[in-house]
Design an enzyme around this catalytic site. Sequence first.
Site, mmCIF file in Angstrom:
data_model
loop_
_atom_site.group_PDB
_atom_site.id
_atom_site.type_symbol
_atom_site.label_atom_id
_atom_site.label_comp_id
_atom_site.label_asym_id
_atom_site.label_seq_id
_atom_site.Cartn_x
_atom_site.Cartn_y
_atom_site.Cartn_z
ATOM 1 N N GLU A 109 0.830 -1.212 0.000
ATOM 2 C CA GLU A 109 0.000 0.000 0.000
ATOM 3 C C GLU A 109 0.861 1.257 0.000
ATOM 4 O O GLU A 109 1.847 1.338 0.726
ATOM 5 C CB GLU A 109 -0.893 -0.030 1.246
ATOM 6 C CG GLU A 109 -2.283 0.464 1.011
ATOM 7 C CD GLU A 109 -3.089 -0.414 0.055
ATOM 8 O OE1 GLU A 109 -3.142 -0.079 -1.143
ATOM 9 O OE2 GLU A 109 -3.648 -1.424 0.507
ATOM 10 N N HIS A 110 0.446 2.202 -0.828
ATOM 11 C CA HIS A 110 1.175 3.473 -0.999
ATOM 12 C C HIS A 110 2.589 3.232 -1.523
ATOM 13 O O HIS A 110 3.502 4.001 -1.237
ATOM 14 C CB HIS A 110 1.173 4.304 0.293
ATOM 15 C CG HIS A 110 -0.189 4.869 0.591
ATOM 16 N ND1 HIS A 110 -0.641 6.027 0.012
ATOM 17 C CD2 HIS A 110 -1.208 4.392 1.350
ATOM 18 C CE1 HIS A 110 -1.892 6.259 0.428
ATOM 19 N NE2 HIS A 110 -2.254 5.274 1.234
ATOM 20 N N GLY B 98 -17.079 4.717 -3.109
ATOM 21 C CA GLY B 98 -16.254 5.484 -2.169
ATOM 22 C C GLY B 98 -15.688 4.642 -1.039
ATOM 23 O O GLY B 98 -15.372 5.151 0.034
ATOM 24 N N LEU C 219 -12.539 0.495 -3.074
ATOM 25 C CA LEU C 219 -12.457 -0.730 -3.875
ATOM 26 C C LEU C 219 -12.445 -0.392 -5.367
ATOM 27 O O LEU C 219 -12.794 -1.208 -6.211
ATOM 28 C CB LEU C 219 -13.616 -1.675 -3.537
ATOM 29 C CG LEU C 219 -13.675 -2.125 -2.068
ATOM 30 C CD1 LEU C 219 -14.896 -3.020 -1.821
ATOM 31 C CD2 LEU C 219 -12.397 -2.869 -1.664
ATOM 32 N N SER D 291 -14.217 3.957 -9.104
ATOM 33 C CA SER D 291 -13.939 4.913 -10.194
ATOM 34 C C SER D 291 -13.078 4.277 -11.284
ATOM 35 O O SER D 291 -13.366 4.446 -12.473
ATOM 36 C CB SER D 291 -13.309 6.202 -9.667
ATOM 37 O OG SER D 291 -12.242 5.917 -8.817
ATOM 38 N N ASP E 97 -4.684 0.751 -9.294
ATOM 39 C CA ASP E 97 -6.111 0.437 -9.404
ATOM 40 C C ASP E 97 -6.484 0.112 -10.848
ATOM 41 O O ASP E 97 -7.126 -0.906 -11.129
ATOM 42 C CB ASP E 97 -6.965 1.622 -8.919
ATOM 43 C CG ASP E 97 -6.639 2.004 -7.493
ATOM 44 O OD1 ASP E 97 -5.948 1.223 -6.817
ATOM 45 O OD2 ASP E 97 -7.058 3.088 -7.063
ATOM 46 N N TYR F 181 -3.793 12.309 0.669
ATOM 47 C CA TYR F 181 -3.115 11.419 -0.284
ATOM 48 C C TYR F 181 -2.004 12.185 -1.002
ATOM 49 O O TYR F 181 -0.852 11.750 -1.069
ATOM 50 C CB TYR F 181 -4.143 10.882 -1.288
ATOM 51 C CG TYR F 181 -3.601 9.883 -2.281
ATOM 52 C CD1 TYR F 181 -3.598 8.525 -1.994
ATOM 53 C CD2 TYR F 181 -3.099 10.293 -3.517
ATOM 54 C CE1 TYR F 181 -3.104 7.599 -2.908
ATOM 55 C CE2 TYR F 181 -2.601 9.380 -4.426
ATOM 56 C CZ TYR F 181 -2.616 8.040 -4.119
ATOM 57 O OH TYR F 181 -2.125 7.119 -5.032
HETATM 58 C C1 GLA Z 1 -5.411 4.585 -4.022
HETATM 59 C C2 GLA Z 1 -4.717 4.983 -5.316
HETATM 60 C C3 GLA Z 1 -3.681 3.924 -5.719
HETATM 61 C C4 GLA Z 1 -2.750 3.605 -4.561
HETATM 62 C C5 GLA Z 1 -3.529 3.340 -3.271
HETATM 63 C C6 GLA Z 1 -2.635 3.189 -2.070
HETATM 64 O O1 GLA Z 1 -6.163 3.433 -4.220
HETATM 65 O O2 GLA Z 1 -5.653 5.144 -6.357
HETATM 66 O O3 GLA Z 1 -2.981 4.370 -6.851
HETATM 67 O O4 GLA Z 1 -1.816 4.632 -4.377
HETATM 68 O O5 GLA Z 1 -4.455 4.367 -2.996
HETATM 69 O O6 GLA Z 1 -1.868 2.042 -2.162
#
Ligand code: GLA
Length: 398
Positions: free
Chosen positions: A39-40, A132, A135, A138, A182, A232
Site C-alpha cells: 500500500e502506498h 467510495g 475498492l 472509479s 487500481d 493522499y
Molecule cells: C489509491 C490509489 C492507488 C494507490 C492506493 C494506495 O487506491 O488510487 O494508486 O496509491 O491508494 O496504495
Amino acid sequence: MTTSAIDLHELLRAFSERFGDAEGVRCFFAPGRVNLIGEHTDYNGGYVFPAALTFGTYALVKPRNDGMYRFRSMQFAAEADVAVSAVEFRKEDDWANYPKGVLAELLKLEDGAYASKLRGADILYVGNVPNGAGLSSSASIELATALAISTLAQIELPMLTLVKLSQLAENRFVGVNCGIMDQFAVGMGKRDHAVMLKCDTLDYQYVPFRIDGCKLVITNTNKRRGLADSKYNERRQQCEDGVQLLKEKLPRLGNLGELSLEQWEQVKSAISDPIIRNRAEHVVTEDDRVLRARSSLEQGDLATFGKLMNASHESLRDLYEVTGFELDTLYEVASGIKGCVGTRMTGAGFGGCNVSIVKDEAVETFQRTVAEQYTAKTGLVPSFYVCEIGDGAKELQL
Ligand code: GLA
C-alpha cells in the site's frame, strides 16, 4: 451501491427507457479491486499485489454517429451529454467526469490519431462496487468506458494502453493524483489470481490465489473518506521530499521503490525529519513485505502471508499514518479473532475497507464479532463482502 447481482435484462429495459431502441446494444464489464498487500508503494515505483473482484461496473453501449456521447447511470442522478469537440470537466457532472476524462484521453491519444473514429455513443452504467469504499469503483467506471468506447469505434488498443489512459484521465481530468495500481488491477486482473506488479517498469506476474480452507473477507468501515485526496497528495509529496534528501547519499536515486532494505539502513540518516523518514521507511519495508508475501503465497504458507498483512497495517498506522480510528478499530477487533489469518486496511486509507483472510469455519463468528465490537466502539455499522477473485475488464455476451 451493494454487491448484489446485476440483472442484465433489467439493464437492457432501462437502456430502452432512457435511450429508445436497445437493438444492437453491447455490454462491457470492469471489476473493482482489492489490494492484498503493498500500500502506498505504487506512486513510489514499488511493488503492489492486488486482485480484481467479481463485482464491478457494467456499461451498456450503443453507437451514435453525431459526435455526441451521452452518459447515464442507474444509480446516480447526474447525466452528461458531451460533444467530442467540447469535453470539459464540470463539477456538476459528478461521476460522469470519469467517463468524460477517458473520452478526453482517447481523443488525445497518439496526437489525435483516433479522434475521427470517435463518433459518439449512448452509455448506461450500473455497478455493484460499494461506492467510495476504496475498492476502485472509479477505476472500474474508467476501464469499462475505455474498453466500450474503443471497441465500438473499432480502435484496437492493448489493455495496457487502456489502463494507462484511464490513470491519466483520473490524474489530468478528474484531478486525483493516483498511481497505476487500481487501473492495472481492474484492466489486467485474472480470475483466481493476484497480480504482482512492479509499478515503475510495469513488469507483472499472475500468482494463483490459493487460500484453501479460507475465505477472503472485505469489511467496509462505512466511514466517509473526507479529506482523503488532500492527505493522499500530501503523502506523495512527503515521499518525493524523502527522495530529494536521500540524493545527498544516492545522487541517482529516482524513487523509493529502488531501495532495498539494506540500502535503506545505510542511507536513512540523510533524512533528519522524523515524519519524512517514517514515510520512506514504510515504503521500503512494505516493498519487502510484498516480495515475502508473494513467496509465502506460492509456497502455500498462509500463516506467514497473514502475518505480513498485519505488519503492513501496523506500518500504515504507525509510520505512514493513513489508517484512522475506524480502520484501526477494525484491525484490532479482527486480528484478535481466532481463525483470522491476516487482516489489514486496503486502498488509500482514511476510511474505506479492511481485507482479511479468515478460516472457513470462523467466517460467521468473524462477521458477528467484528460487527458487534466495531459498532460498540465507533457507532458505525460495517458491511461484509465474502469475495471471489475475478477477471479484468471484458465484453460480456448479452
Ligand atoms: C489509491 C490509489 C492507488 C494507490 C492506493 C494506495 O487506491 O488510487 O494508486 O496509491 O491508494 O496504495
